[in-house]
Design an enzyme around this catalytic site. Sequence first.
Site, PDB file in Angstrom:
ATOM      1  CE  LYS A 125      -1.923   1.260   3.920  1.00 37.69           C
ATOM      2  NZ  LYS A 125      -1.360   2.609   4.252  1.00 37.69           N
ATOM      3  CG  ASP A 144      -6.661   3.645   2.484  1.00 37.41           C
ATOM      4  OD1 ASP A 144      -7.744   3.291   1.974  1.00 37.41           O
ATOM      5  OD2 ASP A 144      -6.303   4.825   2.500  1.00 37.41           O
TER       6      ASP A 144
END
Length: 204
Positions: A125, A144
């Site tokens: 991420k 996320d």
Amino acid sequence: MDVMITNLQRIYDDIKTIIKEKLECFNNLNKKEIKMEFIFCLLTPQSEAKKCWQVVLELKEHGFPLDEEKIKNCISGVRFKNKKANYIKEGISKFESLYSEIKEEKDIFKLRKDIVMKIKGIGWKEASHFLRNIGKGENFAILDRHILKCLCKYGVIEKIPESISQKQYINIENKMREFSKNIKIPLSHLDFLFWYIEKGEIFK
């Protein structure tokens, strides 16, 4: 679901100019600004984005120190400050090498994987977020919990996973990429759009 997608596209039409302007800014960063985005993405896990950016500005004022105690003092308001101070110290020490890789980049997917493998504190991420924020992540998803929540809402995934392995990340990213094609909203724009729906603003 069709009504939900129509509404999503309507919101996108309202803000797509702002999204384009934001992404254009990311395409013209200098070396110091790239370092700032790098440190920002080291800070963001489980922390509020605006607070993290304020910390980055404070670190910049101190000349991006390598002293771990000085870093801790600057990031006192961010969660897991001891771990993140160590990550930032190591990250700053490796930045010159990373910057050279970025400038010589030929395979953006390989570069992302290299960042995950070489930089402590950076996962899939964060690597995707960093590359997007320096104008090189238009083909990546920043998965996320806010984005995963929206992907559930629109039926792209069935549930939010407790943790995400590399294989799971790539799989969900591919699903989000396919979804973006189907609804005719670019993947890099969709991230901002979901954040806008969740937070009511566009930030980073």
